[in-house]
Design an enzyme around this catalytic site. Structure first.
Site, PDB file in Angstrom:
ATOM      1  NE  ARG A   1      68.419  50.186  22.061  1.00 36.22           N
ATOM      2  CZ  ARG A   1      69.348  49.862  22.953  1.00 36.22           C
ATOM      3  NH1 ARG A   1      70.114  50.810  23.483  1.00 36.22           N
ATOM      4  NH2 ARG A   1      69.544  48.617  23.312  1.00 36.22           N
TER       5      ARG A   1
ATOM      6  CG  HIS B   1      64.369  49.913  25.129  1.00 38.84           C
ATOM      7  ND1 HIS B   1      65.402  49.099  25.553  1.00 38.84           N
ATOM      8  CD2 HIS B   1      64.359  49.818  23.778  1.00 38.84           C
ATOM      9  CE1 HIS B   1      65.991  48.551  24.497  1.00 38.84           C
ATOM     10  NE2 HIS B   1      65.382  48.985  23.409  1.00 38.84           N
TER      11      HIS B   1
ATOM     12  CG  ASN C   1      66.071  48.512  29.272  1.00 37.34           C
ATOM     13  OD1 ASN C   1      65.711  48.658  28.102  1.00 37.34           O
ATOM     14  ND2 ASN C   1      65.239  48.158  30.236  1.00 37.34           N
TER      15      ASN C   1
ATOM     16  CG  HIS D   1      65.488  49.745  13.527  1.00 42.34           C
ATOM     17  ND1 HIS D   1      65.241  48.381  13.460  1.00 42.34           N
ATOM     18  CD2 HIS D   1      65.473  50.048  14.860  1.00 42.34           C
ATOM     19  CE1 HIS D   1      65.084  47.897  14.681  1.00 42.34           C
ATOM     20  NE2 HIS D   1      65.220  48.893  15.547  1.00 42.34           N
TER      21      HIS D   1
END
Length: 330
Positions: A69, A73, A97, A193
């Site tokens: 992640r 990001h 975030n 995921h």
């Protein structure tokens, strides 16, 4: 020498400089595998980072999801470690975030490489290396990363532009396309995921009031919905979590199980389920679920993501600490 010959030799010099990767001051050094080879004596920078990641993973296997992640990001708006910077109004403070974690892992890896080789290894590269190592530890393929990034000096929450969990496939394809990633890359990257969780607030509408219909999302498997209702009661003040991969034995493993689940209409996030239904992405989802080489293609997509808007050559800095713009003199 005639003016024509001067132009010829100048052009030739520029070609040679570009071929060498722009090593002259102010030039641009392209990303490459093994960028740090020989830059820290005999030390293997990637092995040092890998050792730190392994020590954290031994205590918390969930760091794989956290680092995946983090890279997503950071890189979706340019892979320059700007996400790591502290400060009022920094990227860390943007709503998407606020739940990013793993900063302590990157700082620990940074300290380890600084101890053997000060002022050489960027925080941006450490994110990329650490994520690759965490993926491998969680059962994914070990892909070769490209390094040579430098760290950015600007971090503004208003610049964060991440796709949300309810984004349509069309809009998602456009968003990834603006970053040089095609629909197939997108499907593989969302395969991240395969590990991690989602809070109820990100998918609760699918259980009770999908798109303001006052009805559940008809594409969700009924048995899964009943399970999720127990986890995410209507009007609850507790924001519980559910595994993004609903196959318990595989929920912490980087594999193709996530795709098998969404083919069965057992996707948690709206975008996840939509991938298995949209004609532009369904064939790729089905192929991965049926056994195509997810590990290799996932690694290739991660490499492409990691090359988006990087700072190299004379741009950016090498930070002393990953959460501040205090840099080395080089």
């Amino acid at each position: 020498m005639s003016r024509g010959m001067e132009k010829f030799w100048l052009a030739l010099v520029l070609v040679v400089v570009n071929a060498l990767g722009g090593q002259c001051k102010g030039g641009t050094t392209p990303l490459q595998e093994g960028f740090y080879s020989g830059k820290c004596g005999t030390a293997d920078v990637e092995a040092v980072v890998g050792s730190v990641v392994a020590s954290f993973y031994g205590n918390d296997p969930n760091i794989t999801a956290a680092l995946l992640r983090m890279q997503f990001h950071d890189c979706f708006d340019g892979c320059d470690a700007s996400l790591l910077l502290d400060g009022t109004g920094s990227e860390k403070t943007a709503a998407p975030n606020l739940s990013v974690r793993g900063y302590n892992i990157i700082e620990a890896a940074k300290s380890a490489v600084e101890a053997i080789c000060a002022g050489v290894v960027s925080c941006a590269d450490i994110i990329i290396m650490a994520t690759r190592d965490a993926v491998f530890l969680a059962g994914g393929g070990r892909y070769s990363v490209q390094t040579g990034r430098r760290d950015g000096t600007v971090s503004l929450a208003r610049n964060v532009n991440l796709p949300g969990p309810s984004i349509s496939v069309s809009d998602s394809i456009k968003a990834f396309g603006r970053r040089g990633l095609d629909a197939t890359d997108m499907v593989h990257l969302l395969g991240g995921h395969t590990v991690g969780v989602a809070h109820c607030s990100l998918f609760q509408d699918r259980l009770y009031n999908f798109q303001n219909t006052q009805k559940p999302d008809p594409t969700m498997d009924a048995t899964l919905r009943e399970t999720l209702i127990a986890t995410c009661p209507r009007n609850s003040n507790v924001n519980n979590v559910a595994n993004l991969d609903q196959d318990p034995p595989s929920s912490s493993t980087v594999d193709n199980s996530y795709y098998k689940q969404i083919v069965l209409n057992r996707g948690i996030l709206q975008i996840d389920q939509a991938l298995a239904l949209d004609p532009r992405t369904k064939p790729t989802v089905t192929a991965i679920a049926e056994g195509s080489d997810f590990s290799t293609r996932f690694g290739e997509a991660m490499i492409k993501l990691g090359a988006f808007q990087v700072l190299t050559g004379g741009k950016g800095e090498i930070r002393r600490f990953c959460n501040t713009t205090r840099a080395f003199s080089n």
